[in-house]
Structure formats: structure tokens, C-alpha cells
Design a protein around this motif. Structure first.
Motif, mmCIF file in Angstrom:
data_model
loop_
_atom_site.group_PDB
_atom_site.id
_atom_site.type_symbol
_atom_site.label_atom_id
_atom_site.label_comp_id
_atom_site.label_asym_id
_atom_site.label_seq_id
_atom_site.Cartn_x
_atom_site.Cartn_y
_atom_site.Cartn_z
ATOM 1 N N TYR A 17 4.298 12.311 6.853
ATOM 2 C CA TYR A 17 3.787 11.085 6.465
ATOM 3 C C TYR A 17 2.293 11.004 6.458
ATOM 4 O O TYR A 17 1.699 11.501 7.556
ATOM 5 N N LEU A 18 1.508 10.540 5.250
ATOM 6 C CA LEU A 18 -0.015 10.513 5.258
ATOM 7 C C LEU A 18 -0.353 9.191 4.714
ATOM 8 O O LEU A 18 -0.180 8.717 3.615
ATOM 9 N N THR A 19 -0.978 8.344 5.564
ATOM 10 C CA THR A 19 -1.419 7.185 5.288
ATOM 11 C C THR A 19 -2.750 7.196 4.293
ATOM 12 O O THR A 19 -3.460 8.301 4.504
ATOM 13 N N ASP A 27 5.736 3.689 -4.523
ATOM 14 C CA ASP A 27 5.000 2.427 -4.559
ATOM 15 C C ASP A 27 3.775 2.999 -4.928
ATOM 16 O O ASP A 27 2.453 2.443 -4.949
ATOM 17 N N GLY A 28 3.238 4.387 -5.501
ATOM 18 C CA GLY A 28 2.265 5.044 -5.992
ATOM 19 C C GLY A 28 1.840 5.936 -4.879
ATOM 20 O O GLY A 28 0.626 6.624 -4.969
ATOM 21 N N GLY A 29 2.605 6.860 -4.313
ATOM 22 C CA GLY A 29 2.147 7.756 -3.302
ATOM 23 C C GLY A 29 2.247 9.112 -3.923
ATOM 24 O O GLY A 29 2.746 9.254 -4.954
ATOM 25 N N MET A 63 0.790 -1.059 0.065
ATOM 26 C CA MET A 63 -0.034 0.134 -0.047
ATOM 27 C C MET A 63 0.937 1.248 -0.122
ATOM 28 O O MET A 63 1.704 1.414 0.911
ATOM 29 N N PRO A 64 0.641 2.136 -1.073
ATOM 30 C CA PRO A 64 1.440 3.369 -1.100
ATOM 31 C C PRO A 64 1.457 4.260 0.078
ATOM 32 O O PRO A 64 0.279 4.426 0.853
ATOM 33 N N LEU A 65 2.390 4.888 0.602
ATOM 34 C CA LEU A 65 2.443 5.683 1.586
ATOM 35 C C LEU A 65 2.571 7.212 1.117
ATOM 36 O O LEU A 65 3.290 7.576 -0.105
ATOM 37 N N ASN A 66 1.820 8.193 1.402
ATOM 38 C CA ASN A 66 1.666 9.728 0.951
ATOM 39 C C ASN A 66 2.618 10.541 1.802
ATOM 40 O O ASN A 66 2.845 10.165 2.987
ATOM 41 N N LEU A 67 2.837 11.770 1.181
ATOM 42 C CA LEU A 67 3.375 13.037 1.970
ATOM 43 C C LEU A 67 2.374 14.018 2.153
ATOM 44 O O LEU A 67 1.573 13.936 1.171
ATOM 45 N N ILE A 68 2.413 15.008 3.246
ATOM 46 C CA ILE A 68 1.664 16.078 3.186
ATOM 47 C C ILE A 68 2.644 17.338 3.385
ATOM 48 O O ILE A 68 3.476 17.078 4.439
ATOM 49 N N LYS A 69 2.178 18.388 2.974
ATOM 50 C CA LYS A 69 3.107 19.469 3.142
ATOM 51 C C LYS A 69 2.369 20.957 2.794
ATOM 52 O O LYS A 69 1.389 20.943 2.051
ATOM 53 N N LEU A 70 2.971 21.929 3.512
ATOM 54 C CA LEU A 70 2.125 23.210 3.278
ATOM 55 C C LEU A 70 2.581 23.798 2.116
ATOM 56 O O LEU A 70 3.916 23.555 1.553
ATOM 57 N N CYS A 71 1.511 24.299 1.272
ATOM 58 C CA CYS A 71 2.226 24.777 -0.041
ATOM 59 C C CYS A 71 2.300 26.418 0.035
ATOM 60 O O CYS A 71 1.463 27.138 -0.204
#
Length: 145
Positions: free
Chosen positions: A111-113, A54-56, A1-9
Motif C-alpha cells: 500500500y502507498l498513501t 476511490d481513485g487510487g 482519500m484514495p489509497l495507492n499500490l506500489i509494485k516492482l515492474c
């Protein structure tokens, strides 16, 4: 399962601002004879890169709301001219709108699941995209989006 990231723009007031900035930077790179790839530079290198690749995606927080994402294509660590380790996150230049999700300010990225990530807007959100960005922002501040 891909893991994502989150960041302020930082510096963008809307998704449209982000899209314009991406187009400007890609055009700049083309004119300079550089590869036309979009990247975001960060100080920290994700330790869970394999899961991300893996697709994040990188989810962008604009005006205290997660509003969109970009697929992460590659993560390239490097050392800058001052000897400081950094990282280029190579991003798909296509910005995918998501459902709006409130987020408080934070530094760096997190990190963002997939379970915590907002869903893509899709066709159901077409009417929302037709609204002026300022109206969308005001509705979000009122908790109506």
C-alpha cells in the motif's frame, strides 16, 4: 482519500518499455477478440479495495526508482485453473510519469498513501522526458534526479 499500490515492474528497463508492452498486449487482446483492457495479475487481493477504487493508482518501480503510475479502474478476484486465488487489477492503459523516487526491491505489492506517493511530473518535467532513458537512469543513480 484514495489509497495507492506500489509494485516492482519486473522485466522493464524504462517507462518506454512498459508503454510498449502495454500497447503490444492490448493489440494482442484486440486481435484475439477479447476486451481491450489492460490488467496486472497478482496472487493477493487487496483487503482495502474500496479505498483503492476511490481513485487510487498502481505506482511502478523501474530500476530501483518509482517512475510512473497507472490508475486502477477495477479489482477482480478469480480462481485460476489450478484452484489458486488470484486477482486482476484492471489498469488505465495511460502511463503517467511521476517524479523519480528511490525504492529498494521488495516482493509483491505494498500500500502507498497519497502522502508518500511521488508527484506527477507534469509540464515542469518535459525536459526530463526528452532525455534518453539511459541518461535519466545514470542521473538517478548519481542522486541527481
Amino acid at each position: 482519500m484514495p489509497l495507492n499500490l506500489i509494485k516492482l515492474c519486473v522485466g522493464c528497463d524504462s517507462v518506454e518499455d512498459l508503454e510498449e508492452w502495454i500497447a503490444f498486449r492490448l493489440d494482442e487482446r484486440r486481435r484475439a477478440g477479447e476486451p481491450a483492457e489492460q490488467f496486472h495479475t497478482t496472487r493477493m487481493v487487496p483487503t482495502r479495495s474500496a479505498e483503492i477504487l476511490d481513485g487510487g493508482s498502481l505506482y511502478w518501480v523501474i530500476k530501483a526508482q518509482v517512475q510512473c503510475r497507472q490508475r486502477i479502474l477495477d479489482i477482480r478476484p478469480f480462481t485460476d485453473g489450478e484452484g489458486i486465488g488470484r486477482c486482476h487489477m484492471i489498469l488505465d492503459p495511460t502511463v503517467i510519469r511521476t517524479e523519480w523516487q528511490p525504492r529498494r526491491a521488495f516482493q509483491g505489492w505494498r500500500y502507498l498513501t497519497p502522502a508518500d506517493a511521488p508527484a506527477d511530473l507534469g509540464r515542469a518535467g518535459a525536459a526530463l522526458l526528452e532525455m534518453p532513458p539511459q541518461l535519466r537512469q545514470e542521473l538517478a543513480e548519481l542522486g541527481l534526479l
